[in-house]
Motif scaffolding. Structure first.
Motif, PDB file in Angstrom:
ATOM      1  N   LEU A 167      -5.552  13.508 -10.336  1.00 13.38           N
ATOM      2  CA  LEU A 167      -4.810  12.793  -9.293  1.00 13.38           C
ATOM      3  C   LEU A 167      -5.604  12.811  -7.986  1.00 13.38           C
ATOM      4  O   LEU A 167      -5.734  11.797  -7.296  1.00 13.38           O
ATOM      5  CB  LEU A 167      -3.429  13.433  -9.103  1.00 13.38           C
ATOM      6  CG  LEU A 167      -2.477  12.679  -8.171  1.00 13.38           C
ATOM      7  CD1 LEU A 167      -2.243  11.258  -8.675  1.00 13.38           C
ATOM      8  CD2 LEU A 167      -1.140  13.413  -8.071  1.00 13.38           C
ATOM      9  N   GLU A 168      -6.168  13.960  -7.690  1.00 16.21           N
ATOM     10  CA  GLU A 168      -6.980  14.137  -6.484  1.00 16.21           C
ATOM     11  C   GLU A 168      -8.170  13.160  -6.499  1.00 16.21           C
ATOM     12  O   GLU A 168      -8.431  12.438  -5.537  1.00 16.21           O
ATOM     13  CB  GLU A 168      -7.455  15.603  -6.455  1.00 16.21           C
ATOM     14  CG  GLU A 168      -8.401  15.975  -5.342  1.00 16.21           C
ATOM     15  CD  GLU A 168      -7.706  15.997  -3.999  1.00 16.21           C
ATOM     16  OE1 GLU A 168      -6.498  16.315  -3.975  1.00 16.21           O
ATOM     17  OE2 GLU A 168      -8.366  15.674  -2.993  1.00 16.21           O
ATOM     18  N   ARG A 171      -2.805   1.517  -8.397  1.00 15.35           N
ATOM     19  CA  ARG A 171      -1.562   2.292  -8.485  1.00 15.35           C
ATOM     20  C   ARG A 171      -1.424   2.880  -9.878  1.00 15.35           C
ATOM     21  O   ARG A 171      -1.915   2.299 -10.857  1.00 15.35           O
ATOM     22  CB  ARG A 171      -0.345   1.392  -8.229  1.00 15.35           C
ATOM     23  CG  ARG A 171      -0.273   0.892  -6.811  1.00 15.35           C
ATOM     24  CD  ARG A 171       0.922  -0.001  -6.699  1.00 15.35           C
ATOM     25  NE  ARG A 171       0.901  -0.753  -5.446  1.00 15.35           N
ATOM     26  CZ  ARG A 171       1.766  -1.707  -5.165  1.00 15.35           C
ATOM     27  NH1 ARG A 171       2.713  -2.026  -6.034  1.00 15.35           N
ATOM     28  NH2 ARG A 171       1.700  -2.345  -4.028  1.00 15.35           N
ATOM     29  N   LEU A 172      -0.720   4.003  -9.924  1.00 17.32           N
ATOM     30  CA  LEU A 172      -0.449   4.625 -11.223  1.00 17.32           C
ATOM     31  C   LEU A 172       0.978   4.311 -11.638  1.00 17.32           C
ATOM     32  O   LEU A 172       1.897   4.409 -10.832  1.00 17.32           O
ATOM     33  CB  LEU A 172      -0.593   6.146 -11.118  1.00 17.32           C
ATOM     34  CG  LEU A 172      -2.011   6.701 -11.025  1.00 17.32           C
ATOM     35  CD1 LEU A 172      -1.952   8.197 -10.756  1.00 17.32           C
ATOM     36  CD2 LEU A 172      -2.768   6.432 -12.330  1.00 17.32           C
ATOM     37  N   LEU A 227       0.594   6.172 -19.462  1.00 17.47           N
ATOM     38  CA  LEU A 227       0.281   6.364 -18.052  1.00 17.47           C
ATOM     39  C   LEU A 227      -0.916   5.457 -17.780  1.00 17.47           C
ATOM     40  O   LEU A 227      -1.945   5.567 -18.451  1.00 17.47           O
ATOM     41  CB  LEU A 227      -0.078   7.832 -17.816  1.00 17.47           C
ATOM     42  CG  LEU A 227      -0.461   8.193 -16.396  1.00 17.47           C
ATOM     43  CD1 LEU A 227       0.736   8.021 -15.462  1.00 17.47           C
ATOM     44  CD2 LEU A 227      -0.924   9.654 -16.337  1.00 17.47           C
ATOM     45  N   VAL A 228      -0.738   4.529 -16.843  1.00 13.48           N
ATOM     46  CA  VAL A 228      -1.807   3.548 -16.623  1.00 13.48           C
ATOM     47  C   VAL A 228      -2.208   3.462 -15.156  1.00 13.48           C
ATOM     48  O   VAL A 228      -1.391   3.686 -14.255  1.00 13.48           O
ATOM     49  CB  VAL A 228      -1.381   2.132 -17.104  1.00 13.48           C
ATOM     50  CG1 VAL A 228      -1.191   2.105 -18.597  1.00 13.48           C
ATOM     51  CG2 VAL A 228      -0.133   1.652 -16.391  1.00 13.48           C
ATOM     52  N   ALA A 252       3.938   6.340 -10.732  1.00  9.83           N
ATOM     53  CA  ALA A 252       3.658   7.730 -11.083  1.00  9.83           C
ATOM     54  C   ALA A 252       2.853   8.439 -10.006  1.00  9.83           C
ATOM     55  O   ALA A 252       2.613   9.629 -10.080  1.00  9.83           O
ATOM     56  CB  ALA A 252       2.904   7.788 -12.410  1.00  9.83           C
ATOM     57  N   ASP A 253       2.436   7.684  -8.958  1.00 13.83           N
ATOM     58  CA  ASP A 253       1.612   8.306  -7.917  1.00 13.83           C
ATOM     59  C   ASP A 253       2.423   8.566  -6.648  1.00 13.83           C
ATOM     60  O   ASP A 253       1.905   9.088  -5.673  1.00 13.83           O
ATOM     61  CB  ASP A 253       0.379   7.469  -7.593  1.00 13.83           C
ATOM     62  CG  ASP A 253       0.732   5.995  -7.378  1.00 13.83           C
ATOM     63  OD1 ASP A 253       1.925   5.650  -7.473  1.00 13.83           O
ATOM     64  OD2 ASP A 253      -0.183   5.202  -7.133  1.00 13.83           O
TER      65      ASP A 253
END
Ligand SMILES: Nc1ncnc2c1ncn2[C@@H]1O[C@H](COP(=O)(O)OP(=O)(O)OP(=O)(O)O)[C@@H](O)[C@H]1O
Ligand SMILES: [Mg+2]
Length: 343
Positions: free
Chosen positions: A254-255, A267-268, A313-314, A340-341
């Motif tokens: 994520l980082e 975007r997630l 998860l894309v 998801a972000d």
């Protein structure tokens, strides 16, 4: 089969009173396998012990198999309890008794004749696969075998309901699977109503028809296992499901994405899709029709209650308006789309 109305339970704790259950209403149908899940301290054990009145509720009404248990006196309750079997996390077997004698115990207490006990127990030991071990002592058994003794003992008085308090929590994954399969088999063969208490979503997923999520002494969500898994509403449910489905984004990744793709407008998202949509070429349609770049970071197809269910998860890149239009289209086609972000 089981009806709980406004069950409240207070304990007197060291730092004052504890409200373990705060008004539980719950209906469990005959023949179903009903799961109750929650984090540690949510009140699960208290709740299941209120069903057979091992724990007497501070307020509310408990009905099991047509009888209001909360209105019975001690003797009536003892008889009524024969309709309710229970199994425990740590099996609660008597170490001085053999397998056979452990299973026989409730029948001895009920005053059955020796010959009747023998005829009743033989098929039970057969059912749980322990016929060859009937003369062994608990210390000579594995955890899974001990739980099988617990199950046979719980079934000895031919109950209508079986209560399971963390029945597989002390077992390894393979033994857990075999005990869950046994419970399912018993449910189907005997038409027994089963209530399962667990903190593991995996158990709910493998075994139950319906589920209630307990949090701080309240039911925060309930429904068919498939719909709770595919469309969880409450944050507690979402967290627990994410653990099972492995949808958490590793912090390091994520980082890294935050500094690269996400900083450039990517975007997630999490997509979830059910049986009908799993066959369609969804990702390529979205990508082609809305000119988006879609990178799958994690994907999984699973089966819940025999119905396929997929989650992905894309990472999506493309103009914001086109993304919006794409999600509108996806949602109209029954696909669940979540950022998801951001939380
Ligand atoms: N006999 C007791 N006396 C005082 N407080 C109690 C007692 N039994 C339970 N509690 C409290 O009631 C709450 C619910 O406990 P309970 O054992 O039902 O939770 P649980 O969901 O089964 O947790 P776990 O997953 O850890 O087994 C907790 O806050 C607990 O500390
Ligand atoms: Mg407990």
């Amino acid at each position: 089969m089981i009806q709980l109305d406004n069950i409240v339970k207070h304990y007197s704790g060291a730092q004052g009173p504890v409200e373990a259950l705060s008004g539980i209403d719950l209906g469990i149908k005959p023949g179903e396998i009903f799961g109750i899940i929650g984090r540690s301290g949510a009140g699960k054990s208290t709740l299941i012990r209120c069903i057979n009145l091992l724990e007497r509720p501070t307020g509310g009404r408990v009905r099991v198999a047509g009888r209001e248990l909360t209105a019975l006196d001690k003797t009536e309750l003892r008889t009524a309890r024969q309709e309710i079997g229970m199994i425990f996390q740590h099996f609660n077997l008597l170490s001085s008794r053999t397998v056979f004698a452990n299973v026989a115990l409730p029948l001895e207490v009920a005053g059955l004749a020796r010959a009747d006990i023998e005829t009743r127990i033989a098929p039970l030991l057969d059912l749980v696969g322990l016929s060859e071990h009937r003369e062994r002592y608990p210390t000579q058994l594995s955890g899974g075998q001990k739980q099988r003794v617990g199950i046979a003992r719980a079934l000895a008085s031919h109950p209508k309901v079986l209560l399971c308090d963390e029945a597989t929590s002390a077992l390894d994954p393979e033994t857990t699977r075999s005990i869950l399969a046994l419970l399912k088999d018993i449910n189907q063969r005997l038409g027994l109503t089963i209530v399962v208490i667990t903190h593991e979503m995996q158990v709910i997923k493998a075994l139950c028809d319906r589920v209630a999520v307990l949090d701080s002494g309240r039911i925060v969500e309930q429904g068919e296992v498939f719909s709770v898994f595919t469309q969880p509403e409450h944050p507690v449910t979402r967290t627990m499901i994410r653990d099972v489905l492995g949808q958490d984004i590793p912090p390091g990744l994520l980082e890294r994405l935050s500094q690269s793709h996400l900083a450039r407008g990517g975007r997630l998202f999490r997509f979830s899709l059910t049986s009908e949509e799993t066959d369609a070429p969804l990702i390529s349609q979205l990508s082609r029709n809305y000119h988006l770049d879609i990178n799958i970071l994690h994907g999984q197809i699973d089966e819940i209650q025999g119905r396929p269910y997929g989650s992905f998860l894309v990472l999506v890149e493309g103009a914001a308006e086109r993304q919006e239009a794409a999600w509108t289209w996806a949602r109209q086609n029954g696909i669940r789309v979540e950022r998801a972000d951001v939380h």
